[in-house]
Design an enzyme around this catalytic site. Sequence first.
Site, mmCIF file in Angstrom:
data_model
loop_
_atom_site.group_PDB
_atom_site.id
_atom_site.type_symbol
_atom_site.label_atom_id
_atom_site.label_comp_id
_atom_site.label_asym_id
_atom_site.label_seq_id
_atom_site.Cartn_x
_atom_site.Cartn_y
_atom_site.Cartn_z
ATOM 1 N N SER A 95 0.852 -1.184 0.000
ATOM 2 C CA SER A 95 0.000 0.000 0.000
ATOM 3 C C SER A 95 0.888 1.235 0.000
ATOM 4 O O SER A 95 1.927 1.255 0.676
ATOM 5 C CB SER A 95 -0.912 0.004 1.224
ATOM 6 O OG SER A 95 -1.727 1.161 1.251
ATOM 7 N N HIS A 99 2.516 12.129 -1.044
ATOM 8 C CA HIS A 99 2.113 13.526 -0.877
ATOM 9 C C HIS A 99 3.234 14.424 -1.417
ATOM 10 O O HIS A 99 4.231 14.665 -0.731
ATOM 11 C CB HIS A 99 1.857 13.848 0.597
ATOM 12 C CG HIS A 99 0.677 13.150 1.184
ATOM 13 N ND1 HIS A 99 -0.614 13.488 0.858
ATOM 14 C CD2 HIS A 99 0.597 12.139 2.084
ATOM 15 C CE1 HIS A 99 -1.455 12.704 1.531
ATOM 16 N NE2 HIS A 99 -0.749 11.884 2.267
ATOM 17 N N HIS A 109 -2.513 7.396 -4.475
ATOM 18 C CA HIS A 109 -2.655 6.243 -3.587
ATOM 19 C C HIS A 109 -2.775 4.995 -4.438
ATOM 20 O O HIS A 109 -3.377 5.023 -5.523
ATOM 21 C CB HIS A 109 -3.917 6.401 -2.719
ATOM 22 C CG HIS A 109 -4.425 5.095 -2.165
ATOM 23 N ND1 HIS A 109 -5.478 4.399 -2.754
ATOM 24 C CD2 HIS A 109 -4.028 4.362 -1.105
ATOM 25 C CE1 HIS A 109 -5.702 3.293 -2.060
ATOM 26 N NE2 HIS A 109 -4.836 3.240 -1.069
ATOM 27 N N VAL A 112 -2.318 -3.129 -3.617
ATOM 28 C CA VAL A 112 -2.711 -4.449 -4.096
ATOM 29 C C VAL A 112 -2.590 -5.386 -2.906
ATOM 30 O O VAL A 112 -1.627 -5.306 -2.139
ATOM 31 C CB VAL A 112 -1.847 -4.934 -5.280
ATOM 32 C CG1 VAL A 112 -2.238 -4.214 -6.560
ATOM 33 C CG2 VAL A 112 -0.355 -4.754 -5.014
ATOM 34 N N ARG A 113 -3.573 -6.260 -2.738
ATOM 35 C CA ARG A 113 -3.610 -7.053 -1.510
ATOM 36 C C ARG A 113 -4.296 -8.395 -1.760
ATOM 37 O O ARG A 113 -5.057 -8.567 -2.719
ATOM 38 C CB ARG A 113 -4.332 -6.284 -0.404
ATOM 39 C CG ARG A 113 -5.750 -5.888 -0.760
ATOM 40 C CD ARG A 113 -6.374 -4.958 0.266
ATOM 41 N NE ARG A 113 -7.755 -4.651 -0.065
ATOM 42 C CZ ARG A 113 -8.134 -3.707 -0.917
ATOM 43 N NH1 ARG A 113 -7.235 -2.948 -1.497
ATOM 44 N NH2 ARG A 113 -9.414 -3.502 -1.181
ATOM 45 N N HIS A 148 -6.480 7.614 -16.516
ATOM 46 C CA HIS A 148 -7.551 6.659 -16.779
ATOM 47 C C HIS A 148 -7.226 5.737 -17.958
ATOM 48 O O HIS A 148 -7.714 4.595 -17.993
ATOM 49 C CB HIS A 148 -8.871 7.399 -16.973
ATOM 50 C CG HIS A 148 -9.440 7.913 -15.680
ATOM 51 N ND1 HIS A 148 -10.112 7.113 -14.790
ATOM 52 C CD2 HIS A 148 -9.400 9.150 -15.112
ATOM 53 C CE1 HIS A 148 -10.478 7.817 -13.746
ATOM 54 N NE2 HIS A 148 -10.060 9.064 -13.909
ATOM 55 N N HIS A 178 -19.944 12.689 4.077
ATOM 56 C CA HIS A 178 -20.291 13.832 4.920
ATOM 57 C C HIS A 178 -20.030 15.160 4.224
ATOM 58 O O HIS A 178 -20.561 16.195 4.637
ATOM 59 C CB HIS A 178 -19.536 13.761 6.253
ATOM 60 C CG HIS A 178 -18.045 13.827 6.115
ATOM 61 N ND1 HIS A 178 -17.302 12.801 5.582
ATOM 62 C CD2 HIS A 178 -17.154 14.800 6.450
ATOM 63 C CE1 HIS A 178 -16.017 13.126 5.613
ATOM 64 N NE2 HIS A 178 -15.905 14.342 6.113
ATOM 65 N N GLY A 262 -2.901 -4.040 14.029
ATOM 66 C CA GLY A 262 -1.777 -3.718 13.159
ATOM 67 C C GLY A 262 -0.901 -2.627 13.752
ATOM 68 O O GLY A 262 -1.187 -2.046 14.802
#
Length: 305
Positions: A95, A99, A109, A112-113, A148, A178, A262
């Site tokens: 991950s 910035h 960001h 892959v997991r 894209h 929100h 974690g």
Amino acid sequence: MSSAPDLNAVRNYLLPLQDQICAGLEQEDGGAAFATDEWTRAAGGGGRTRILTEGAVIEKGGVAFSHVHGDQLPPSASAHRPEIAGKPWQAMGVSLVIHPRNPYVPTSHANVRFFVADPDGENPVWWFGGGFDLTPFYGFEEDAVHWHQISRDAVEPFGDQLHPRFKQWCDEYFYLKHRKEPRGIGGLFFDDFNELGFDQSFAMMRNVGDHFLPAYRPIVARRKDIPFGERERDFQLYRRGRYVEFNLVWDRGTLFGLQSGGRTESILMSLPPLTTWKYDWSPDPGSPEAELYDTFLKPRNWLAS
């Protein structure tokens, strides 16, 4: 088509991927190197977190590998899969969050997991997840189209329907409910993915991981030397606040990491080094800052043309 999960194969892909991404980002930055922090998790497993700070281009960037396991799943992982509640599990992934210092370079960001419950049982439950998304402060149509296009290239070999599906999923997931606004311009997002069998699902996940640098580096190269001043920096710090809000309020990965015991420093590496909040602020109509809201923070088919 194999359906038996191969944890060693996934791990042996992810560790070199972390190395390759760090090397590519160091080359693009040209002024700093990633520091490595190896850690172990008391409840099982560990990882390797790499952090770059105060670079020439990257103000703060983290690229983390983790491989953790446990005897019982946290609620965030089993809420929509009650059949795996209470089962032993393993999770591994890479991950990253970057910035940049220059407000004209977008934050990015990617992850892959792989997740498997009851890995030693007769019928293990497994899936892949991941994707990448882009969060500009000042939008450029050329960059959005490129991002894209590479997103589409990453998954199109595995089925024409995957890119529109994963793009929509990304638009819907990286959305601040929100605030009633997207976090950025999207990209790819997928989770609970096993429909192609293990071998092809794994191949698709690898293709997503391998396409991150080709998606991001050309954008960084185009924008990193654009002059900026206090106005652009102030807007960048304000918009970074949205990033913090999403990651702490809505992100499932953050929730899973914290609930599963974690390593907090590695989980929260995604947060920017500096940010600001302003009460009830909005950009001046017609300003470059307003263009971000009016043109770029709206789900759109960037490849339509």
